[in-house]
Design an enzyme around this catalytic site. Sequence first.
Site, PDB file in Angstrom:
ATOM      1  CD  GLU A   1      -2.755   1.390   0.089  1.00 45.49           C
ATOM      2  OE1 GLU A   1      -3.367   0.423  -0.375  1.00 45.49           O
ATOM      3  OE2 GLU A   1      -2.816   2.522  -0.420  1.00 45.49           O
TER       4      GLU A   1
ATOM      5  CB  THR B   1      -5.764  -0.428  -3.985  1.00 49.69           C
ATOM      6  OG1 THR B   1      -5.329   0.464  -2.980  1.00 49.69           O
ATOM      7  CG2 THR B   1      -5.234  -1.813  -3.692  1.00 49.69           C
TER       8      THR B   1
ATOM      9  CG  HIS C   1      -4.955   3.765   2.792  1.00 52.06           C
ATOM     10  ND1 HIS C   1      -5.649   4.939   2.912  1.00 52.06           N
ATOM     11  CD2 HIS C   1      -5.321   3.226   1.617  1.00 52.06           C
ATOM     12  CE1 HIS C   1      -6.413   5.100   1.845  1.00 52.06           C
ATOM     13  NE2 HIS C   1      -6.231   4.082   1.034  1.00 52.06           N
TER      14      HIS C   1
ATOM     15  CG  ASP D   1      -1.196   0.539  -3.807  1.00 50.98           C
ATOM     16  OD1 ASP D   1      -0.369   1.367  -3.374  1.00 50.98           O
ATOM     17  OD2 ASP D   1      -2.324   0.356  -3.279  1.00 50.98           O
ATOM     18  CG  HIS D   2      -1.752   4.010  -5.201  1.00 49.59           C
ATOM     19  ND1 HIS D   2      -1.690   4.815  -4.078  1.00 49.59           N
ATOM     20  CD2 HIS D   2      -2.599   3.002  -4.896  1.00 49.59           C
ATOM     21  CE1 HIS D   2      -2.475   4.319  -3.156  1.00 49.59           C
ATOM     22  NE2 HIS D   2      -3.040   3.211  -3.607  1.00 49.59           N
TER      23      HIS D   2
END
Length: 409
Positions: free
Chosen positions: A38, A82, A197, A256-257
Amino acid sequence: DGSELTEVKNYISANYAEPDPEMFGIAKDRNLIIISLESLQSFVINNEMKGHEITPFLNELTRDPDTFYFSNFYHQTGLGKTSDAEFIVENSIYGRNGGAVFFTNSGNTFHSLSERLGDNGYFTSVMHANNRSFWNRDIMYQAFGIDKFYDVESYEIGEGEAVNWGMKDIPFFEQSVQLMKDFPQPFATRMITLTNHHPFDLDEEDMIIPPYDSNSNTLNKYFQTTRYMDESIKVFFDELKKNGLYDNSIIVMYGDHYGISENHNKAMGMYMDKQITPFDNAELQKVPFFIHIPGYGKGEVSDELAGQMDIRPTVLHLLGIDTKDDMQFGADLFSPDHEPFVIFRDGRFITTDNIYAHEVCYDINTGEPTDGEACEPFIERTATELGYSDLIINGDLLRFQDEDDKDDQ
Ligand code: GP9
Ligand code: MN
């Protein structure tokens, strides 16, 4: 109709990169574990914050002979975050511009990574301790042909085991290995972490390093949750070993990003000791990518310019599954024909010489704007590729693929 499919197919076939025979099938019949890390960006890897290592376990992995680490690797997600990364890993096709394909196109036909693995005898699953309908996952996973979704209901969240968005990563990994012990083998599972997150909240007992001290509380806390996530991966590797699941698996991990958006440029500038430009912002979209093959011994750090689109073909080829006829925009990272060119969902792109962002063609080495000539052919290529990807999604073109393949025979 079918003719659009043919046009896209021709483009994709022309870019197909044949696997390196030395690498093809080196992980054949092993279990496949893919971990979505994450919000993990590459700037924390092999770096420090106020003298503290941020990701000691992952740093060690970058030097591990059983690991390939890709240091010049980009996420290619859009608003679907995600879920876009999941979509890319499963299909090697772009998500939607301005929306989440998980919501808009879960009724489409796909020929996902999970489907291909299922056809090759794998038991496929996703493990993620959140509600099954978040991001419309329950519906989209059916479209991907995933055998089972281990959602929050599969976990027991004891006292102190949840923070921020839900279950903490360490108990998540511990319990996941217990579930895995009962999977039929070979299995392929995608695990999605959660603790790192936004807004990066953590219980005090899990703060292994202190916060940073910029004007951005978000960035300050990000280092701490990242450090916690790194610890959780270490725990996971230990649990796999203890439970006899390590040697016969391969572990693939990707960021993921981004976790730190452009709104925190000032704080990032303080950390990086420079003024953040659109050039830097594009470079900050680098995410870590690891392929860990226990016992392999010939891993290395690769600076091949690549992105998330490349995960599907790379992984399938390592498992000895051919992708020649697959509709995918990425290419095998170990292929000598892999093209160093990365397109972002928003139209920015990276080549070996340039970064194109906000209509400026920057020199990749100096970060200075150029006259733009070198970017011209790639601007067109980017529009074509994103256009074809949209055509596949909007026209649900993959439903014609099987008929088309039969016609070819
Ligand atoms: C939620 C998790 C986070 O289940 O995957 O989603 P994100 O906000 O990063 O897309
Ligand atoms: Mn995410």
